[in-house]
Design a protein around this motif. Structure first.
Motif, PDB file in Angstrom:
ATOM      1  N   UNK A 143      45.514  47.417  55.069  1.00 55.38           N
ATOM      2  CA  UNK A 143      45.522  48.276  53.876  1.00 55.38           C
ATOM      3  C   UNK A 143      46.838  48.186  53.118  1.00 55.38           C
ATOM      4  N   UNK A 144      47.926  47.949  53.841  1.00 53.60           N
ATOM      5  CA  UNK A 144      49.234  47.843  53.190  1.00 53.60           C
ATOM      6  C   UNK A 144      49.392  46.578  52.358  1.00 53.60           C
ATOM      7  N   UNK A 145      48.520  45.589  52.574  1.00 54.88           N
ATOM      8  CA  UNK A 145      48.619  44.363  51.767  1.00 54.88           C
ATOM      9  C   UNK A 145      48.404  44.656  50.286  1.00 54.88           C
ATOM     10  N   UNK A 146      47.794  45.795  49.972  1.00 50.50           N
ATOM     11  CA  UNK A 146      47.584  46.137  48.561  1.00 50.50           C
ATOM     12  C   UNK A 146      48.899  46.301  47.815  1.00 50.50           C
ATOM     13  N   UNK A 147      49.983  46.586  48.552  1.00 52.19           N
ATOM     14  CA  UNK A 147      51.291  46.760  47.913  1.00 52.19           C
ATOM     15  C   UNK A 147      51.789  45.438  47.342  1.00 52.19           C
ATOM     16  N   UNK A 148      51.283  44.316  47.859  1.00 55.34           N
ATOM     17  CA  UNK A 148      51.698  43.008  47.348  1.00 55.34           C
ATOM     18  C   UNK A 148      51.351  42.834  45.875  1.00 55.34           C
ATOM     19  N   UNK A 149      50.417  43.646  45.374  1.00 50.93           N
ATOM     20  CA  UNK A 149      50.084  43.591  43.945  1.00 50.93           C
ATOM     21  C   UNK A 149      51.287  43.938  43.081  1.00 50.93           C
ATOM     22  N   UNK A 150      52.240  44.665  43.652  1.00 53.43           N
ATOM     23  CA  UNK A 150      53.427  45.076  42.890  1.00 53.43           C
ATOM     24  C   UNK A 150      54.274  43.889  42.461  1.00 53.43           C
ATOM     25  N   UNK A 151      54.170  42.765  43.181  1.00 54.85           N
ATOM     26  CA  UNK A 151      54.946  41.578  42.791  1.00 54.85           C
ATOM     27  C   UNK A 151      54.018  40.456  42.321  1.00 54.85           C
ATOM     28  N   UNK A 152      52.800  40.822  41.923  1.00 53.35           N
ATOM     29  CA  UNK A 152      51.910  39.865  41.276  1.00 53.35           C
ATOM     30  C   UNK A 152      51.089  38.987  42.183  1.00 53.35           C
ATOM     31  N   UNK A 153      50.980  39.334  43.477  1.00 54.72           N
ATOM     32  CA  UNK A 153      50.133  38.548  44.384  1.00 54.72           C
ATOM     33  C   UNK A 153      48.680  38.925  44.106  1.00 54.72           C
ATOM     34  N   UNK A 154      47.848  37.918  43.850  1.00 58.55           N
ATOM     35  CA  UNK A 154      46.481  38.169  43.391  1.00 58.55           C
ATOM     36  C   UNK A 154      45.552  38.497  44.549  1.00 58.55           C
ATOM     37  N   UNK A 155      45.825  39.615  45.238  1.00 58.98           N
ATOM     38  CA  UNK A 155      44.934  40.047  46.303  1.00 58.98           C
ATOM     39  C   UNK A 155      43.966  41.092  45.760  1.00 58.98           C
ATOM     40  N   UNK A 156      43.256  41.783  46.639  1.00 56.78           N
ATOM     41  CA  UNK A 156      42.160  42.643  46.209  1.00 56.78           C
ATOM     42  C   UNK A 156      42.603  43.758  45.262  1.00 56.78           C
ATOM     43  N   UNK A 157      43.690  44.449  45.591  1.00 58.85           N
ATOM     44  CA  UNK A 157      44.136  45.556  44.743  1.00 58.85           C
ATOM     45  C   UNK A 157      44.563  45.075  43.364  1.00 58.85           C
ATOM     46  N   UNK A 158      45.156  43.891  43.315  1.00 52.36           N
ATOM     47  CA  UNK A 158      45.586  43.323  42.028  1.00 52.36           C
ATOM     48  C   UNK A 158      44.372  43.080  41.139  1.00 52.36           C
ATOM     49  N   UNK A 159      43.306  42.489  41.714  1.00 48.95           N
ATOM     50  CA  UNK A 159      42.091  42.237  40.942  1.00 48.95           C
ATOM     51  C   UNK A 159      41.412  43.539  40.559  1.00 48.95           C
ATOM     52  N   UNK A 160      41.397  44.517  41.464  1.00 56.65           N
ATOM     53  CA  UNK A 160      40.779  45.798  41.152  1.00 56.65           C
ATOM     54  C   UNK A 160      41.457  46.453  39.947  1.00 56.65           C
ATOM     55  N   UNK A 161      42.781  46.414  39.919  1.00 59.69           N
ATOM     56  CA  UNK A 161      43.524  46.978  38.790  1.00 59.69           C
ATOM     57  C   UNK A 161      43.142  46.267  37.488  1.00 59.69           C
ATOM     58  N   UNK A 162      43.045  44.945  37.554  1.00 62.25           N
ATOM     59  CA  UNK A 162      42.671  44.183  36.359  1.00 62.25           C
ATOM     60  C   UNK A 162      41.262  44.536  35.900  1.00 62.25           C
ATOM     61  N   UNK A 163      40.325  44.691  36.838  1.00 62.32           N
ATOM     62  CA  UNK A 163      38.942  45.013  36.481  1.00 62.32           C
ATOM     63  C   UNK A 163      38.830  46.411  35.891  1.00 62.32           C
ATOM     64  N   UNK A 164      39.572  47.357  36.456  1.00 60.73           N
ATOM     65  CA  UNK A 164      39.519  48.723  35.924  1.00 60.73           C
ATOM     66  C   UNK A 164      40.047  48.771  34.497  1.00 60.73           C
TER      67      UNK A 164
END
Length: 222
Positions: A162-183
């Protein structure tokens, strides 16, 4: 019903999450084990360093650590992690580094609790037959400690996923990063959130059940 998913590679985003989890889990297990060895070491300096690291890192938010790996190590100190021309790969490696640095502190405490369950007499017997500290730890103590802490390590692994979602903060295109873009681009906020929540349940629930069962099967009977 799921038309809003068209044009988005959800599977690739979750695959990135899985890769972050696997690489970070392996690194955290290695570094966390070394930290645990330092914390139970007979050398005061090593105990002090291990204790200081764990107490400091556990009280720093993960977001701060992840951002520091990007802005601090990469931008200020020029640490490119062997990927100077590939910013996507560089971000991935920096995210893994930050996740390892953070998660290892929790792995260390889990393993140290397992070490404390090993009867002291076994370590004394190992030293009596001529084994040194490292040999005693590697051959006698750690095998039993790992069997005792499969459950706690499973909880750490789930938290890491679950903590991997924090990687979105530096632009890593994981699940949370894509979710933010879709929203930001789509109107189905609830449906998008449900899809990604289900994805994380699929990743974490089987892991918890499997490792929980394994922990019971391999538990040391005392």
């Amino acid at each position: 019903m799921f038309d809003f998913l068209e044009g988005y590679d959800v599977l690739a985003a979750f695959w990135m999450t899985i890769k972050l989890t696997v690489f970070s889990a392996v690194g955290s297990l290695v570094w966390g084990t070394l930290l645990a060895a330092m914390r139970v070491s007979p050398v005061p300096l090593m105990r002090g360093v291990g204790t200081a690291y764990v107490n400091i890192v556990r009280n720093i938010p993960l977001t701060v650590i992840i951002v520091f790996t990007s802005l601090g190590l990469a931008d200020i100190f020029g640490m490119t992690m062997g990927a100077a021309d590939d910013f996507e790969l560089q971000g991935f490696r920096l995210a893994v580094l930050g996740l390892v640095a953070y998660t290892a502190a929790f792995v260390c405490e889990a393993i140290r609790s397992g070490i404390n369950t090993v009867p002291l007499g076994q370590a004394e017997a190992a030293r009596a037959i001529g084994l040194g500290f490292v040999q005693t730890l590697w051959l006698v103590v750690l095998p039993q400690a790992f069997r005792a802490v499969i459950g706690p390590l499973a909880n750490v692994l789930i938290a890491l996923t679950k903590n991997t979602t924090v990687a979105a903060a530096i632009g890593v295109a994981e699940a949370a990063y894509l979710m933010k873009e879709m929203i930001e681009n789509e109107a189905q906020t609830v449906a998008i959130g449900a899809v990604f929540a289900f994805g994380f349940v699929v990743l974490t629930l089987p892991t918890g059940l499997l490792l929980g069962w394994l922990g019971k099967r391999l538990a040391v009977k005392r």
